[in-house]
Scaffold this active site. Structure first.
Site, PDB file in Angstrom:
ATOM      1  CE  LYS A  94      -4.543   0.930   0.715  1.00 18.43           C
ATOM      2  NZ  LYS A  94      -5.733   0.187   0.326  1.00 18.43           N
ATOM      3  N   GLY A 196     -18.382   8.092   0.451  1.00 13.38           N
ATOM      4  CA  GLY A 196     -17.541   8.393  -0.709  1.00 13.38           C
ATOM      5  C   GLY A 196     -17.811   7.389  -1.810  1.00 13.38           C
TER       6      GLY A 196
HETATM    7  P1  NAD Z   1     -13.524   8.051  -0.426  1.00 12.75           P
HETATM    8  O1  NAD Z   1     -12.403   8.970  -0.180  1.00 12.75           O
HETATM    9  O2  NAD Z   1     -14.204   8.107  -1.743  1.00 12.75           O
HETATM   10  O3  NAD Z   1     -14.650   8.232   0.688  1.00 12.75           O
HETATM   11  C1  NAD Z   1     -14.367   8.364   2.030  1.00 12.75           C
HETATM   12  C2  NAD Z   1     -15.479   9.233   2.620  1.00 12.75           C
HETATM   13  O4  NAD Z   1     -15.322   9.245   4.046  1.00 12.75           O
HETATM   14  C3  NAD Z   1     -15.441  10.682   2.154  1.00 12.75           C
HETATM   15  O5  NAD Z   1     -16.729  11.082   1.729  1.00 12.75           O
HETATM   16  C4  NAD Z   1     -14.990  11.442   3.405  1.00 12.75           C
HETATM   17  O6  NAD Z   1     -15.508  12.756   3.477  1.00 12.75           O
HETATM   18  C5  NAD Z   1     -15.553  10.575   4.507  1.00 12.75           C
HETATM   19  N1  NAD Z   1     -14.909  10.728   5.794  1.00 12.75           N
HETATM   20  C6  NAD Z   1     -13.602  10.916   6.101  1.00 12.75           C
HETATM   21  N2  NAD Z   1     -13.435  11.025   7.420  1.00 12.75           N
HETATM   22  C7  NAD Z   1     -14.660  10.880   7.986  1.00 12.75           C
HETATM   23  C8  NAD Z   1     -15.146  10.873   9.310  1.00 12.75           C
HETATM   24  N3  NAD Z   1     -14.332  11.048  10.337  1.00 12.75           N
HETATM   25  N4  NAD Z   1     -16.466  10.684   9.510  1.00 12.75           N
HETATM   26  C9  NAD Z   1     -17.308  10.503   8.477  1.00 12.75           C
HETATM   27  N5  NAD Z   1     -16.905  10.512   7.189  1.00 12.75           N
HETATM   28  C10 NAD Z   1     -15.601  10.696   6.950  1.00 12.75           C
HETATM   29  O7  NAD Z   1     -12.978   6.578  -0.108  1.00 12.75           O
HETATM   30  P2  NAD Z   1     -13.567   5.205  -0.612  1.00 12.75           P
HETATM   31  O8  NAD Z   1     -12.846   4.806  -1.846  1.00 12.75           O
HETATM   32  O9  NAD Z   1     -15.062   5.277  -0.603  1.00 12.75           O
HETATM   33  O10 NAD Z   1     -13.062   4.205   0.541  1.00 12.75           O
HETATM   34  C11 NAD Z   1     -13.688   4.190   1.810  1.00 12.75           C
HETATM   35  C12 NAD Z   1     -12.968   3.213   2.715  1.00 12.75           C
HETATM   36  O11 NAD Z   1     -12.987   1.909   2.144  1.00 12.75           O
HETATM   37  C13 NAD Z   1     -11.477   3.533   2.937  1.00 12.75           C
HETATM   38  O12 NAD Z   1     -11.100   3.173   4.228  1.00 12.75           O
HETATM   39  C14 NAD Z   1     -10.778   2.636   1.927  1.00 12.75           C
HETATM   40  O13 NAD Z   1      -9.453   2.325   2.326  1.00 12.75           O
HETATM   41  C15 NAD Z   1     -11.661   1.424   1.987  1.00 12.75           C
HETATM   42  N6  NAD Z   1     -11.617   0.603   0.789  1.00 12.75           N
HETATM   43  C16 NAD Z   1     -11.911   1.148  -0.409  1.00 12.75           C
HETATM   44  C17 NAD Z   1     -11.857   0.352  -1.559  1.00 12.75           C
HETATM   45  C18 NAD Z   1     -12.233   0.907  -2.909  1.00 12.75           C
HETATM   46  O14 NAD Z   1     -12.424   0.129  -3.841  1.00 12.75           O
HETATM   47  N7  NAD Z   1     -12.379   2.212  -3.051  1.00 12.75           N
HETATM   48  C19 NAD Z   1     -11.483  -0.984  -1.451  1.00 12.75           C
HETATM   49  C20 NAD Z   1     -11.206  -1.515  -0.191  1.00 12.75           C
HETATM   50  C21 NAD Z   1     -11.267  -0.711   0.913  1.00 12.75           C
END
Ligand code: NAD
Length: 367
Positions: A94, A196
Protein backbone atom coordinates in the site's frame (compact mmCIF):
# COMPACT_ATOMS: atom_id res chain seq x y z
CA UNK A 1 5.43 10.09 20.63
CA UNK A 2 6.44 11.86 17.44
CA UNK A 3 9.87 11.01 16.15
CA UNK A 4 11.00 14.55 15.40
CA UNK A 5 10.46 15.68 18.99
CA UNK A 6 12.32 12.75 20.47
CA UNK A 7 15.81 12.99 21.90
CA UNK A 8 18.35 10.50 20.44
CA UNK A 9 18.44 8.65 23.77
CA UNK A 10 14.67 8.10 23.61
CA UNK A 11 14.74 6.91 20.00
CA UNK A 12 16.83 3.90 20.97
CA UNK A 13 14.34 2.81 23.61
CA UNK A 14 11.32 2.99 21.30
CA UNK A 15 12.89 1.25 18.25
CA UNK A 16 11.20 3.80 16.03
CA UNK A 17 10.51 1.66 12.96
CA UNK A 18 11.10 -2.08 13.40
CA UNK A 19 9.92 -2.04 17.00
CA UNK A 20 6.62 -0.27 16.70
CA UNK A 21 3.22 -1.90 16.93
CA UNK A 22 2.29 -1.52 13.25
CA UNK A 23 5.50 -3.11 12.07
CA UNK A 24 4.75 -6.75 11.37
CA UNK A 25 7.68 -8.26 9.50
CA UNK A 26 7.23 -5.95 6.53
CA UNK A 27 9.63 -6.84 3.73
CA UNK A 28 10.34 -3.32 2.57
CA UNK A 29 9.32 0.27 3.22
CA UNK A 30 10.19 2.92 0.65
CA UNK A 31 10.23 6.65 1.34
CA UNK A 32 9.72 8.76 -1.78
CA UNK A 33 10.58 12.44 -1.84
CA UNK A 34 10.53 14.94 -4.70
CA UNK A 35 11.07 18.60 -4.01
CA UNK A 36 9.90 19.85 -7.41
CA UNK A 37 6.41 18.36 -7.21
CA UNK A 38 6.17 18.39 -3.40
CA UNK A 39 5.71 14.62 -3.36
CA UNK A 40 6.21 12.90 -0.04
CA UNK A 41 5.08 9.29 -0.17
CA UNK A 42 5.66 6.03 1.65
CA UNK A 43 5.25 2.65 -0.01
CA UNK A 44 4.81 -0.28 2.36
CA UNK A 45 5.50 -3.77 1.01
CA UNK A 46 4.36 -6.24 3.61
CA UNK A 47 4.64 -9.68 2.05
CA UNK A 48 5.23 -11.00 -1.46
CA UNK A 49 5.04 -14.77 -0.88
CA UNK A 50 1.83 -15.17 -2.90
CA UNK A 51 2.78 -12.66 -5.60
CA UNK A 52 3.59 -8.98 -6.22
CA UNK A 53 2.38 -6.63 -3.51
CA UNK A 54 -0.77 -4.94 -4.77
CA UNK A 55 -2.59 -2.19 -2.94
CA UNK A 56 -3.98 1.26 -3.50
CA UNK A 57 -2.47 4.66 -2.92
CA UNK A 58 -4.05 6.90 -0.33
CA UNK A 59 -3.61 10.66 -0.30
CA UNK A 60 -4.41 12.15 3.07
CA UNK A 61 -3.51 15.12 5.25
CA UNK A 62 -1.72 13.19 7.97
CA UNK A 63 -1.00 15.03 11.20
CA UNK A 64 2.64 14.04 10.90
CA UNK A 65 4.91 11.65 9.03
CA UNK A 66 4.71 9.15 11.86
CA UNK A 67 0.97 8.80 11.35
CA UNK A 68 1.52 8.34 7.60
CA UNK A 69 4.11 5.60 8.19
CA UNK A 70 1.74 3.80 10.54
CA UNK A 71 -1.01 3.95 7.98
CA UNK A 72 1.26 2.56 5.25
CA UNK A 73 2.35 -0.28 7.56
CA UNK A 74 -1.15 -1.17 8.74
CA UNK A 75 -2.75 -0.90 5.32
CA UNK A 76 -0.09 -2.94 3.51
CA UNK A 77 -0.34 -5.71 6.10
CA UNK A 78 -4.12 -5.78 5.62
CA UNK A 79 -3.65 -6.20 1.86
CA UNK A 80 -1.53 -9.33 2.37
CA UNK A 81 -4.34 -11.05 4.23
CA UNK A 82 -7.06 -9.67 1.96
CA UNK A 83 -5.41 -11.19 -1.11
CA UNK A 84 -4.66 -14.43 0.73
CA UNK A 85 -8.18 -15.01 2.01
CA UNK A 86 -9.69 -14.13 -1.34
CA UNK A 87 -7.54 -16.76 -3.04
CA UNK A 88 -5.61 -14.30 -5.21
CA UNK A 89 -1.95 -14.73 -6.10
CA UNK A 90 -0.96 -11.35 -4.76
CA UNK A 91 1.08 -10.02 -1.90
CA UNK A 92 0.25 -7.04 0.28
CA UNK A 93 1.36 -3.48 -0.32
CA UNK A 94 0.00 0.00 0.00
CA UNK A 95 1.20 3.54 -0.57
CA UNK A 96 0.37 6.79 1.16
CA UNK A 97 0.96 10.27 -0.19
CA UNK A 98 1.11 12.98 2.44
CA UNK A 99 -1.04 15.95 1.45
CA UNK A 100 -4.46 17.29 0.62
CA UNK A 101 -5.86 15.50 -2.43
CA UNK A 102 -8.15 18.45 -3.16
CA UNK A 103 -5.44 21.11 -3.32
CA UNK A 104 -2.03 19.42 -3.63
CA UNK A 105 -2.61 16.65 -6.13
CA UNK A 106 -1.22 17.58 -9.55
CA UNK A 107 -0.57 15.52 -12.69
CA UNK A 108 3.17 16.09 -12.20
CA UNK A 109 3.01 14.78 -8.63
CA UNK A 110 1.08 11.68 -9.71
CA UNK A 111 3.54 10.94 -12.52
CA UNK A 112 6.51 11.40 -10.20
CA UNK A 113 4.85 9.00 -7.79
CA UNK A 114 4.44 6.57 -10.72
CA UNK A 115 8.17 6.79 -11.38
CA UNK A 116 8.87 5.70 -7.81
CA UNK A 117 6.46 2.78 -8.26
CA UNK A 118 8.28 1.90 -11.49
CA UNK A 119 11.63 1.91 -9.71
CA UNK A 120 10.42 -1.12 -7.72
CA UNK A 121 10.25 -3.16 -10.95
CA UNK A 122 6.83 -4.66 -10.28
CA UNK A 123 7.37 -5.76 -6.72
CA UNK A 124 4.64 -3.24 -5.83
CA UNK A 125 1.61 -2.59 -8.05
CA UNK A 126 -0.55 0.38 -7.21
CA UNK A 127 -4.25 1.27 -7.59
CA UNK A 128 -6.61 3.88 -6.16
CA UNK A 129 -7.59 4.37 -2.53
CA UNK A 130 -8.93 7.34 -0.54
CA UNK A 131 -8.15 10.63 -2.28
CA UNK A 132 -7.53 8.96 -5.66
CA UNK A 133 -9.53 8.72 -8.85
CA UNK A 134 -9.32 6.40 -11.84
CA UNK A 135 -7.94 9.39 -13.79
CA UNK A 136 -5.00 9.56 -11.35
CA UNK A 137 -4.16 5.94 -12.11
CA UNK A 138 -4.32 6.77 -15.82
CA UNK A 139 -1.60 9.36 -15.17
CA UNK A 140 0.50 6.83 -13.28
CA UNK A 141 0.04 4.43 -16.22
CA UNK A 142 1.83 6.95 -18.45
CA UNK A 143 5.08 6.22 -16.62
CA UNK A 144 4.74 2.64 -15.40
CA UNK A 145 2.86 -0.57 -16.24
CA UNK A 146 2.74 -1.42 -12.52
CA UNK A 147 -0.65 0.13 -11.91
CA UNK A 148 -4.24 -1.17 -11.92
CA UNK A 149 -7.61 0.49 -11.55
CA UNK A 150 -7.17 2.42 -14.77
CA UNK A 151 -10.07 3.55 -16.97
CA UNK A 152 -11.96 1.05 -19.06
CA UNK A 153 -11.28 3.24 -22.09
CA UNK A 154 -7.58 2.66 -21.49
CA UNK A 155 -7.95 -1.11 -21.16
CA UNK A 156 -8.45 -1.26 -17.40
CA UNK A 157 -11.28 -2.64 -15.28
CA UNK A 158 -12.36 0.86 -14.24
CA UNK A 159 -13.20 2.21 -10.82
CA UNK A 160 -13.10 -0.69 -8.31
CA UNK A 161 -15.34 1.03 -5.74
CA UNK A 162 -18.75 -0.22 -6.98
CA UNK A 163 -17.44 -3.80 -6.79
CA UNK A 164 -15.99 -3.15 -3.34
CA UNK A 165 -19.41 -1.88 -2.25
CA UNK A 166 -21.09 -4.97 -3.70
CA UNK A 167 -18.72 -7.23 -1.75
CA UNK A 168 -19.36 -5.29 1.46
CA UNK A 169 -23.08 -5.67 0.84
CA UNK A 170 -22.59 -9.46 0.41
CA UNK A 171 -20.54 -9.64 3.62
CA UNK A 172 -23.12 -7.57 5.48
CA UNK A 173 -25.91 -9.91 4.36
CA UNK A 174 -23.92 -12.94 5.52
CA UNK A 175 -23.31 -11.30 8.91
CA UNK A 176 -27.04 -10.47 9.15
CA UNK A 177 -27.92 -14.08 8.35
CA UNK A 178 -25.62 -15.22 11.13
CA UNK A 179 -26.75 -12.66 13.70
CA UNK A 180 -30.44 -12.11 12.89
CA UNK A 181 -31.24 -15.44 11.21
CA UNK A 182 -32.07 -13.74 7.93
CA UNK A 183 -29.94 -12.16 5.26
CA UNK A 184 -32.74 -9.74 4.37
CA UNK A 185 -31.96 -6.19 5.38
CA UNK A 186 -35.45 -4.80 4.94
CA UNK A 187 -36.24 -2.40 7.82
CA UNK A 188 -32.82 -2.92 9.37
CA UNK A 189 -31.40 0.36 10.60
CA UNK A 190 -27.98 0.76 8.97
CA UNK A 191 -25.60 3.64 9.67
CA UNK A 192 -23.19 4.22 6.78
CA UNK A 193 -20.27 6.31 7.99
CA UNK A 194 -18.46 7.79 4.99
CA UNK A 195 -20.39 8.10 1.76
CA UNK A 196 -17.54 8.39 -0.71
CA UNK A 197 -16.90 6.11 -3.67
CA UNK A 198 -17.77 2.92 -1.79
CA UNK A 199 -20.24 4.27 0.77
CA UNK A 200 -22.56 5.79 -1.80
CA UNK A 201 -22.92 2.55 -3.79
CA UNK A 202 -23.48 0.64 -0.57
CA UNK A 203 -26.29 3.08 0.27
CA UNK A 204 -27.78 2.35 -3.15
CA UNK A 205 -27.85 -1.44 -2.50
CA UNK A 206 -29.28 -0.95 0.98
CA UNK A 207 -32.02 1.42 -0.11
CA UNK A 208 -33.05 -0.94 -2.91
CA UNK A 209 -33.44 -3.68 -0.31
CA UNK A 210 -35.60 -1.52 1.93
CA UNK A 211 -33.11 -0.92 4.74
CA UNK A 212 -33.54 2.15 6.90
CA UNK A 213 -30.31 3.98 6.03
CA UNK A 214 -28.73 6.86 7.93
CA UNK A 215 -25.61 8.50 6.52
CA UNK A 216 -22.75 10.34 8.21
CA UNK A 217 -19.84 12.19 6.62
CA UNK A 218 -17.61 15.18 7.27
CA UNK A 219 -18.33 16.48 3.78
CA UNK A 220 -21.59 18.45 3.82
CA UNK A 221 -21.87 18.56 0.03
CA UNK A 222 -21.69 14.76 -0.19
CA UNK A 223 -24.28 14.45 2.58
CA UNK A 224 -26.74 16.68 0.73
CA UNK A 225 -26.13 14.99 -2.62
CA UNK A 226 -26.47 11.40 -1.36
CA UNK A 227 -29.39 12.21 0.93
CA UNK A 228 -31.45 13.77 -1.85
CA UNK A 229 -30.47 11.13 -4.45
CA UNK A 230 -31.47 8.14 -2.31
CA UNK A 231 -33.91 9.73 0.12
CA UNK A 232 -31.91 8.75 3.22
CA UNK A 233 -31.53 10.55 6.55
CA UNK A 234 -28.43 12.48 7.53
CA UNK A 235 -26.99 11.92 10.99
CA UNK A 236 -26.73 15.26 12.78
CA UNK A 237 -25.83 14.10 16.29
CA UNK A 238 -22.39 14.32 17.83
CA UNK A 239 -21.81 10.70 18.81
CA UNK A 240 -22.81 8.13 16.24
CA UNK A 241 -21.49 5.30 18.41
CA UNK A 242 -24.16 6.01 21.01
CA UNK A 243 -27.01 5.69 18.52
CA UNK A 244 -29.37 2.73 18.39
CA UNK A 245 -28.91 0.82 15.14
CA UNK A 246 -28.85 -2.73 13.82
CA UNK A 247 -25.78 -2.43 11.61
CA UNK A 248 -22.83 -0.08 11.68
CA UNK A 249 -21.03 0.22 8.31
CA UNK A 250 -17.71 2.05 8.65
CA UNK A 251 -16.85 3.29 5.15
CA UNK A 252 -14.54 6.22 5.93
CA UNK A 253 -11.19 5.69 7.61
CA UNK A 254 -9.91 2.94 9.90
CA UNK A 255 -9.63 2.42 13.67
CA UNK A 256 -13.15 3.61 14.48
CA UNK A 257 -13.59 0.61 16.78
CA UNK A 258 -11.26 1.75 19.52
CA UNK A 259 -11.04 2.31 23.29
CA UNK A 260 -13.46 5.24 23.09
CA UNK A 261 -16.13 3.51 21.03
CA UNK A 262 -15.98 -0.23 21.57
CA UNK A 263 -18.15 -0.29 24.71
CA UNK A 264 -20.64 2.24 23.34
CA UNK A 265 -21.45 0.68 19.98
CA UNK A 266 -25.09 -0.44 19.97
CA UNK A 267 -25.13 -2.15 16.59
CA UNK A 268 -25.38 -5.93 16.54
CA UNK A 269 -23.41 -6.19 13.33
CA UNK A 270 -20.38 -4.26 12.12
CA UNK A 271 -19.77 -4.59 8.40
CA UNK A 272 -18.15 -1.90 6.29
CA UNK A 273 -15.54 -1.04 3.69
CA UNK A 274 -12.95 0.83 5.74
CA UNK A 275 -9.61 -0.92 6.15
CA UNK A 276 -8.35 -1.70 9.66
CA UNK A 277 -11.57 -0.93 11.51
CA UNK A 278 -10.28 -2.42 14.76
CA UNK A 279 -7.72 -0.08 16.34
CA UNK A 280 -6.04 -3.04 18.05
CA UNK A 281 -7.22 -6.26 16.42
CA UNK A 282 -6.96 -8.65 19.35
CA UNK A 283 -8.18 -6.26 22.02
CA UNK A 284 -11.12 -4.66 20.25
CA UNK A 285 -12.07 -7.80 18.35
CA UNK A 286 -12.29 -9.68 21.64
CA UNK A 287 -14.44 -6.99 23.29
CA UNK A 288 -16.87 -7.05 20.35
CA UNK A 289 -17.06 -10.83 20.63
CA UNK A 290 -17.75 -10.62 24.39
CA UNK A 291 -20.46 -8.04 23.75
CA UNK A 292 -22.13 -10.33 21.20
CA UNK A 293 -21.52 -7.93 18.32
CA UNK A 294 -20.78 -9.70 15.04
CA UNK A 295 -17.82 -8.16 13.30
CA UNK A 296 -17.42 -9.05 9.61
CA UNK A 297 -13.64 -8.80 9.09
CA UNK A 298 -12.92 -5.77 6.93
CA UNK A 299 -10.17 -7.33 4.82
CA UNK A 300 -12.52 -10.15 3.94
CA UNK A 301 -15.63 -8.22 2.94
CA UNK A 302 -13.96 -5.25 1.24
CA UNK A 303 -12.03 -7.48 -1.19
CA UNK A 304 -14.28 -6.68 -4.18
CA UNK A 305 -11.95 -3.87 -5.23
CA UNK A 306 -8.88 -6.06 -5.31
CA UNK A 307 -10.82 -8.73 -7.18
CA UNK A 308 -11.69 -6.07 -9.73
CA UNK A 309 -8.14 -4.81 -10.19
CA UNK A 310 -6.74 -8.35 -10.21
CA UNK A 311 -8.89 -8.94 -13.28
CA UNK A 312 -6.69 -6.43 -15.11
CA UNK A 313 -3.63 -8.53 -14.36
CA UNK A 314 -5.23 -11.91 -15.03
CA UNK A 315 -7.44 -10.83 -17.90
CA UNK A 316 -10.74 -12.17 -16.58
CA UNK A 317 -14.01 -10.38 -17.27
CA UNK A 318 -16.94 -8.81 -15.41
CA UNK A 319 -18.83 -12.08 -14.91
CA UNK A 320 -15.91 -13.67 -13.08
CA UNK A 321 -15.42 -10.48 -11.04
CA UNK A 322 -19.05 -10.66 -9.91
CA UNK A 323 -18.84 -14.39 -9.18
CA UNK A 324 -15.74 -14.01 -7.05
CA UNK A 325 -17.25 -11.02 -5.24
CA UNK A 326 -20.52 -12.82 -4.53
CA UNK A 327 -18.50 -15.60 -2.96
CA UNK A 328 -17.67 -13.15 -0.15
CA UNK A 329 -21.11 -14.07 1.22
CA UNK A 330 -20.17 -17.75 1.63
CA UNK A 331 -16.69 -17.08 2.98
CA UNK A 332 -18.02 -14.60 5.54
CA UNK A 333 -20.65 -17.02 6.78
CA UNK A 334 -18.08 -19.82 7.05
CA UNK A 335 -15.68 -17.63 8.98
CA UNK A 336 -18.32 -16.41 11.43
CA UNK A 337 -19.31 -20.04 12.08
CA UNK A 338 -15.67 -21.12 12.37
CA UNK A 339 -14.96 -18.34 14.90
CA UNK A 340 -17.94 -19.38 16.99
CA UNK A 341 -17.01 -23.07 16.88
CA UNK A 342 -13.44 -22.36 17.96
CA UNK A 343 -14.20 -19.60 20.47
CA UNK A 344 -11.98 -17.11 18.65
CA UNK A 345 -12.69 -13.66 17.24
CA UNK A 346 -13.96 -13.42 13.69
CA UNK A 347 -10.87 -11.43 12.75
CA UNK A 348 -8.66 -14.14 14.18
CA UNK A 349 -10.56 -16.86 12.31
CA UNK A 350 -10.11 -15.00 9.01
CA UNK A 351 -6.43 -14.32 9.70
CA UNK A 352 -5.79 -18.00 10.47
CA UNK A 353 -7.05 -19.04 7.04
CA UNK A 354 -5.08 -16.30 5.27
CA UNK A 355 -1.88 -17.11 7.18
CA UNK A 356 -2.22 -20.84 6.48
CA UNK A 357 -2.40 -20.17 2.75
CA UNK A 358 0.74 -18.01 2.88
CA UNK A 359 2.63 -20.57 4.98
CA UNK A 360 1.71 -23.38 2.57
CA UNK A 361 2.88 -21.35 -0.41
CA UNK A 362 6.09 -20.42 1.37
CA UNK A 363 6.85 -24.10 1.89
CA UNK A 364 6.10 -24.87 -1.76
CA UNK A 365 8.29 -21.97 -2.91
CA UNK A 366 11.22 -23.17 -0.85
CA UNK A 367 11.13 -26.74 -2.32
P1 NAD B 1 -13.52 8.05 -0.43
O1 NAD B 1 -12.40 8.97 -0.18
O2 NAD B 1 -14.20 8.11 -1.74
O3 NAD B 1 -14.65 8.23 0.69
C1 NAD B 1 -14.37 8.36 2.03
C2 NAD B 1 -15.48 9.23 2.62
O4 NAD B 1 -15.32 9.25 4.05
C3 NAD B 1 -15.44 10.68 2.15
O5 NAD B 1 -16.73 11.08 1.73
C4 NAD B 1 -14.99 11.44 3.40
O6 NAD B 1 -15.51 12.76 3.48
C5 NAD B 1 -15.55 10.58 4.51
N1 NAD B 1 -14.91 10.73 5.79
C6 NAD B 1 -13.60 10.92 6.10
N2 NAD B 1 -13.43 11.03 7.42
C7 NAD B 1 -14.66 10.88 7.99
C8 NAD B 1 -15.15 10.87 9.31
N3 NAD B 1 -14.33 11.05 10.34
N4 NAD B 1 -16.47 10.68 9.51
C9 NAD B 1 -17.31 10.50 8.48
N5 NAD B 1 -16.91 10.51 7.19
C10 NAD B 1 -15.60 10.70 6.95
O7 NAD B 1 -12.98 6.58 -0.11
P2 NAD B 1 -13.57 5.21 -0.61
O8 NAD B 1 -12.85 4.81 -1.85
O9 NAD B 1 -15.06 5.28 -0.60
O10 NAD B 1 -13.06 4.21 0.54
C11 NAD B 1 -13.69 4.19 1.81
C12 NAD B 1 -12.97 3.21 2.71
O11 NAD B 1 -12.99 1.91 2.14
C13 NAD B 1 -11.48 3.53 2.94
O12 NAD B 1 -11.10 3.17 4.23
C14 NAD B 1 -10.78 2.64 1.93
O13 NAD B 1 -9.45 2.33 2.33
C15 NAD B 1 -11.66 1.42 1.99
N6 NAD B 1 -11.62 0.60 0.79
C16 NAD B 1 -11.91 1.15 -0.41
C17 NAD B 1 -11.86 0.35 -1.56
C18 NAD B 1 -12.23 0.91 -2.91
O14 NAD B 1 -12.42 0.13 -3.84
N7 NAD B 1 -12.38 2.21 -3.05
C19 NAD B 1 -11.48 -0.98 -1.45
C20 NAD B 1 -11.21 -1.52 -0.19
C21 NAD B 1 -11.27 -0.71 0.91
Amino acid sequence: MILDVMKPSEIKKVDPVFGQLSFDDHEQVVFCNDKDTGLKAIIGIHNTVLGPALGGTRMWQYKNEWEALNDALRLSRGMTFKAAITGLNLGGGKAVIIGDAKTQKTPELMKRFGEFVHSLSGKYITAEDVGMETSDMDLVREVTPYVTGISESKGGAGNPSPITAYGVYMGMKAAAKYQFGTEHLENKKVFVQGIGHVGETLVDHLVKEGAQVVIADINEERLQAVSSKYGVDIYRGDDLYNEAMDIYAPCALGATVNDDTVYKIKAQVIAGAANNQLAVEDVHGRILQERGIVYAPDFLINAGGIINVYAELEGYGKQEIIRKTENIYNTTLEILQNANANGITTNHAALNIAKDRIATRKKENSK
